[in-house]
Design an enzyme around this catalytic site. Structure first.
Site, PDB file in Angstrom:
ATOM      1  CG  ASP A   1      -1.635   5.774   2.603  1.00 15.59           C
ATOM      2  OD1 ASP A   1      -1.936   5.424   1.453  1.00 15.59           O
ATOM      3  OD2 ASP A   1      -2.441   6.352   3.366  1.00 15.59           O
ATOM      4  CG  ASP A   2      -0.059   8.930   0.178  1.00 17.71           C
ATOM      5  OD1 ASP A   2      -0.004   8.848  -1.061  1.00 17.71           O
ATOM      6  OD2 ASP A   2      -1.067   8.605   0.844  1.00 17.71           O
TER       7      ASP A   2
ATOM      8  CG  HIS B   1      -1.943   1.063   1.263  1.00 17.89           C
ATOM      9  ND1 HIS B   1      -3.078   0.984   2.040  1.00 17.89           N
ATOM     10  CD2 HIS B   1      -2.005   2.273   0.652  1.00 17.89           C
ATOM     11  CE1 HIS B   1      -3.797   2.083   1.898  1.00 17.89           C
ATOM     12  NE2 HIS B   1      -3.155   2.889   1.059  1.00 17.89           N
TER      13      HIS B   1
ATOM     14  CG  HIS C   1      -7.750   3.300  -0.282  1.00 17.37           C
ATOM     15  ND1 HIS C   1      -7.070   2.677  -1.280  1.00 17.37           N
ATOM     16  CD2 HIS C   1      -6.865   4.138   0.331  1.00 17.37           C
ATOM     17  CE1 HIS C   1      -5.815   3.103  -1.282  1.00 17.37           C
ATOM     18  NE2 HIS C   1      -5.652   3.993  -0.311  1.00 17.37           N
TER      19      HIS C   1
ATOM     20  CD  GLU D   1      -7.538   6.739   4.356  1.00 16.89           C
ATOM     21  OE1 GLU D   1      -8.139   6.695   3.265  1.00 16.89           O
ATOM     22  OE2 GLU D   1      -6.420   7.303   4.506  1.00 16.89           O
TER      23      GLU D   1
ATOM     24  CG  HIS E   1      -1.505   6.025  -2.705  1.00 18.43           C
ATOM     25  ND1 HIS E   1      -2.666   5.802  -3.408  1.00 18.43           N
ATOM     26  CD2 HIS E   1      -1.735   5.635  -1.427  1.00 18.43           C
ATOM     27  CE1 HIS E   1      -3.569   5.297  -2.574  1.00 18.43           C
ATOM     28  NE2 HIS E   1      -3.040   5.187  -1.368  1.00 18.43           N
TER      29      HIS E   1
HETATM   30  N1  ADE Z   1      -4.633   8.630  -2.233  1.00 19.48           N
HETATM   31  C1  ADE Z   1      -3.397   8.736  -1.742  1.00 19.48           C
HETATM   32  N2  ADE Z   1      -3.374   8.425  -0.445  1.00 19.48           N
HETATM   33  C2  ADE Z   1      -4.647   8.110  -0.101  1.00 19.48           C
HETATM   34  C3  ADE Z   1      -5.266   7.692   1.094  1.00 19.48           C
HETATM   35  N3  ADE Z   1      -4.597   7.551   2.243  1.00 19.48           N
HETATM   36  N4  ADE Z   1      -6.593   7.456   1.077  1.00 19.48           N
HETATM   37  C4  ADE Z   1      -7.283   7.603  -0.042  1.00 19.48           C
HETATM   38  N5  ADE Z   1      -6.735   7.988  -1.200  1.00 19.48           N
HETATM   39  C5  ADE Z   1      -5.434   8.233  -1.233  1.00 19.48           C
HETATM   40 ZN    ZN Z   2      -3.807   4.731   0.477  1.00 18.59          ZN
END
Ligand code: ADE
Ligand code: ZN
Length: 346
Positions: free
Chosen positions: A285-286, A24, A204, A207, A26
């Site tokens: 995630d990011d 996971h 997703h 969350e 992005h």
């Molecule tokens: N796009 C990038 N990060 C995300 C996240 N945590 N939740 C939903 N969309 C995303």
């Molecule tokens: Zn994500």
């Protein structure tokens, strides 16, 4: 395998050394401010922040949408095939340093095609980087095309059609962006098309959105993994369902705190869910936006949750291979490497 004789003193070395998969991430969320500025300069794009420091200082989020606004603005510097390649190669260098041996990268084509960038440039640059990651770092990497859920299902169907000439370059599809008000069932038709094409499917859910979205991701989209899913704990019957089906949750602890899903890392429910027997994996995630790549996520989680043991570290790494879309033979090879690292710990 039983590692109950190993204490938490072993954790720093084991967390770093253990081979792991990241499921996971992005890839647009790995764009560091330095690269955003370098690409903006190269492509003649003006940014609304005067410097790298000013941009980084803006990374204080109140919820998912406040992050997404900045994340989509950051991605606007990606124009050429080479830009996508450079972004992914920067991630792979960081991933190798964390002993990531396999990565399944999410990418958001609509963020780019809506700005006039071709699907070929996006998938061409990313898939070339995946091949280079194997050659340069020995990392196995694959791509998962995500549909933006704040856009229409018609746009998702159009995106799938535009991506089909590059079908061999991605292994699955996902669903991301603003969750609230955009339930999984909005994308029932396009996900059915994707399943019929033999693509893996993930989404997703849970969350920011309610447990009902996890149920509909399972029932309507028939996903093979839930991304995040942490709000399942509000629904005990759902927790049992996830446990019994061994449905993986790709959990992202630093992300959840940065986006105020949990107030602090100490309040995160990762350890509770893992100890309830769910197939939990740990992910970044990011990472450029949330304070760290995969190993930093492991370190911060184990530091904040003293109930997590060496056995749990092994289980999380093992789950990352189990939940991946790699072949059974490849999974078995990684699991054997994982066991060897833990067996070698004194
Ligand atoms: N796009 C990038 N990060 C995300 C996240 N945590 N939740 C939903 N969309 C995303
Ligand atoms: Zn994500």
């Amino acid at each position: 395998m039983d590692f109950s004789h190993l204490t938490r003193n072993h954790l720093p070395a084991l967390l770093a050394r253990m081979p792991k998969a990241e499921l996971h991430i992005h890839i647009e969320g790995s764009l560091e401010p330095e690269l955003i500025f370098a690409l903006a300069r190269k492509n003649g794009i003006s940014l609304s922040y005067p410097s790298v420091e000013a941009l980084r200082a803006a990374y204080a989020f109140t919820d998912l949408q406040s992050f997404l606004d900045l994340y989509y603005a950051g991605a606007s510097v990606l124009i050429k095939e080479d830009d996508f390649h450079a972004m992914a190669m920067a991630y792979f260098a960081r991933a190798q340093a964390d002993n990531v041996v396999h990565a399944e990268l999410f990418f958001d084509p609509q963020t780019h095609t809506e700005r006039g960038v071709s699907m070929g440039a996006v998938i061409g640059g990313l898939s070339r980087a995946c091949a280079d990651a194997k050659a340069q770092y020995g990392i196995s990497a694959s791509l998962i095309l995500c549909f933006l859920r704040h856009l229409s299902e018609a746009s998702a169907i159009e995106t799938l059609q535009a991506a089909l000439p590059y079908r061999e370059h991605f292994v699955g599809v996902g669903l991301d962006s603003g969750e609230r008000g955009n339930p999984p069932e909005k994308f029932a038709t396009v996900f059915a098309q994707c399943r019929a094409l033999g693509l893996h499917v993930v989404a997703h859910a849970g969350e920011e959105g309610p447990p009902a979205y996890i149920h509909s991701a399972l029932d309507v989209l028939q996903v093979e993994r839930i991304d995040h899913g942490v709000r399942c704990s509000e629904d005990p019957a759902l927790v049992q369902r996830l446990k019994q089906s061994r449905m993986p949750l790709t959990v992202c602890p630093l992300s959840n705190v940065k986006l105020c899903v949990f107030d602090t890392m100490a309040q995160h429910n990762l350890a509770t869910l893992l100890h309830q027997g769910l197939c939990i994996t740990l992910n970044s995630d990011d990472p450029a936006y949330f304070g760290g790549y995969l190993l930093t996520n492991f370190e911060a989680t184990f530091a904040a949750l003293p109930e997590l043991t060496v056995q749990d570290a092994w289980q999380l790494a093992r789950n990352s291979f189990e939940a991946s879309f790699a072949s059974d033979a490849q999974k078995a090879a990684w699991m054997a490497q994982l066991d060897a690292v833990f067996q070698a710990a004194a």
